[in-house]
Design an enzyme around this catalytic site. Sequence first.
Site, PDB file in Angstrom:
ATOM      1  N   LYS A  71      40.189  67.045  45.609  1.00 38.28           N
ATOM      2  CA  LYS A  71      40.984  68.221  45.982  1.00 38.28           C
ATOM      3  C   LYS A  71      40.597  69.484  45.208  1.00 38.28           C
ATOM      4  CE  LYS A  71      44.917  68.018  42.884  1.00 38.28           C
ATOM      5  NZ  LYS A  71      46.340  68.262  42.748  1.00 38.28           N
ATOM      6  N   ALA A  95      50.085  67.022  48.262  1.00 41.05           N
ATOM      7  CA  ALA A  95      51.131  67.646  47.433  1.00 41.05           C
ATOM      8  C   ALA A  95      51.655  66.627  46.443  1.00 41.05           C
ATOM      9  CB  ALA A  95      52.292  68.146  48.303  1.00 41.05           C
ATOM     10  N   SER A 134      59.256  70.362  53.774  1.00 43.09           N
ATOM     11  CA  SER A 134      60.162  69.257  53.458  1.00 43.09           C
ATOM     12  C   SER A 134      61.619  69.624  53.706  1.00 43.09           C
ATOM     13  CB  SER A 134      60.000  68.865  51.985  1.00 43.09           C
ATOM     14  OG  SER A 134      61.018  67.963  51.586  1.00 43.09           O
ATOM     15  N   TYR A 157      60.603  70.642  43.422  1.00 43.60           N
ATOM     16  CA  TYR A 157      59.809  70.205  44.574  1.00 43.60           C
ATOM     17  C   TYR A 157      60.264  70.951  45.829  1.00 43.60           C
ATOM     18  CZ  TYR A 157      58.427  67.385  48.579  1.00 43.60           C
ATOM     19  OH  TYR A 157      57.937  66.986  49.806  1.00 43.60           O
ATOM     20  N   ASN A 186      63.311  61.989  56.138  1.00 44.01           N
ATOM     21  CA  ASN A 186      62.995  60.746  55.414  1.00 44.01           C
ATOM     22  C   ASN A 186      61.994  59.905  56.194  1.00 44.01           C
ATOM     23  OD1 ASN A 186      65.608  61.600  54.053  1.00 44.01           O
ATOM     24  ND2 ASN A 186      65.019  59.813  52.848  1.00 44.01           N
ATOM     25  N   LYS A 195      53.135  54.648  46.897  1.00 44.84           N
ATOM     26  CA  LYS A 195      54.095  55.660  46.427  1.00 44.84           C
ATOM     27  C   LYS A 195      55.093  55.099  45.417  1.00 44.84           C
ATOM     28  CE  LYS A 195      55.613  58.885  49.057  1.00 44.84           C
ATOM     29  NZ  LYS A 195      56.325  59.632  50.129  1.00 44.84           N
ATOM     30  N   ARG A 197      58.052  54.122  43.399  1.00 43.97           N
ATOM     31  CA  ARG A 197      59.484  54.400  43.523  1.00 43.97           C
ATOM     32  C   ARG A 197      59.779  55.488  44.548  1.00 43.97           C
ATOM     33  NH1 ARG A 197      61.305  58.938  40.568  1.00 43.97           N
ATOM     34  NH2 ARG A 197      59.754  59.834  39.178  1.00 43.97           N
ATOM     35  N   HIS A 204      61.337  49.520  50.241  1.00 40.42           N
ATOM     36  CA  HIS A 204      61.997  48.858  49.112  1.00 40.42           C
ATOM     37  C   HIS A 204      62.889  47.709  49.578  1.00 40.42           C
ATOM     38  CE1 HIS A 204      60.386  51.433  46.058  1.00 40.42           C
ATOM     39  NE2 HIS A 204      60.879  52.523  46.619  1.00 40.42           N
ATOM     40  N   GLU A 219      75.986  52.508  45.544  1.00 39.15           N
ATOM     41  CA  GLU A 219      77.422  52.581  45.841  1.00 39.15           C
ATOM     42  C   GLU A 219      77.724  53.920  46.522  1.00 39.15           C
ATOM     43  OE1 GLU A 219      78.374  54.328  41.364  1.00 39.15           O
ATOM     44  OE2 GLU A 219      78.983  52.288  41.881  1.00 39.15           O
ATOM     45  N   TYR A 310      71.654  64.076  44.630  1.00 40.14           N
ATOM     46  CA  TYR A 310      71.481  63.149  45.736  1.00 40.14           C
ATOM     47  C   TYR A 310      71.944  63.762  47.055  1.00 40.14           C
ATOM     48  CZ  TYR A 310      71.026  58.506  47.793  1.00 40.14           C
ATOM     49  OH  TYR A 310      70.625  57.428  48.539  1.00 40.14           O
TER      50      TYR A 310
END
Length: 349
Positions: A71, A95, A134, A157, A186, A195, A197, A204, A219, A310
């Site tokens: 890059k 990115a 994004s 970000y 998403n 990627k 985590r 996952h 939760e 979040y």
Amino acid sequence: GPYATQRRAQARARREQEMIIVTGAAGFIGANLVKGLNDRGERDILAVDNLTRADKFRNLADCDIADYWDKEDFLDALVEGMFDGEVEAIFHNGACSDTMGSDGRYMMENNYRYTRTLLDWCQAEGVRLIYASSAAVYGAGPEFREDRACEKPLNVYGYSKFLMDQVVRREREDLRSQVVGLRYFNVYGPREGHKARMASVAFHCFNQFRTHGKVKLFEGSGGYGPGDQRRDFVSVDDVVRVNLWMLDHPEVSGIFNLGTGRAQPFNDVASAVVNTLRMKSGEPVLPLDELRHRGLIEYIPFHEGLKDKYQSYTQADLALLRKTGYDAPFASVEEGVARYVDWLLENPT
């Protein structure tokens, strides 16, 4: 210098037509784009990436490309004029996508400044640019519409993407060639294993269930119950389709959301993964309540510092995208995740 001149001559000798450049080509969306271009007969593709994480090369192992550049070397060569007159379009997906990243200087240099340099070159050369923005630009929402009043990024970000979109808006009337910023929601699907985590919830859930026989979700938060937080989960197959549609419609420019337009709970993703794997083992599909009752889906507290940043709800407003004429349907979580689980079983890492 002589080396640059020699490489330029070699590159021109190889190419009879203008090439397509894909940055972030060994990454998740970039590699799927290269594969999508291959599937429609494109082979004259220059792949650009940073293979410090060497295992990403696997994403391109079944793809056909004409050349590969690092890059940093690529940007230097571009600015020096090595690719003048040789490029049809650039798909810019390179990115730093770590939404928890705290090195703001690196984030701005890598995400904003690099993209700005590409934009300036593309406009000078009349080359089309389709780049990854994004949904992080919207922060906590509650509206996810391509409008300045809705844009309140919660992390650097998101800010790096927001700033680039603002440049494109400001220069919109003076554009010489197509510029499209696609605000990914998403995204999940094949070729994201590297990627770690930052991979999708579906990825996952698949690995947790295969390893531990259960899936763990967070939760409740933001007024939502356990695992009931809702996101706009979009299959990478649909993301590729929209990118390629934009390539076929050079008259379209602007900033567009790229999601399904439907928010679905994390519980839907977990249920789709678990039930697809159960069916593969000859076991019956179970409703969410039963999956919870049997301990196949359980809920854990948030990590320290995550709850405040979040997104408990995202849903792409697709009005602007649909207005361009893109009218294809988007896969639901149930369809897209089931297809992805099949792929993961056929392509063990």
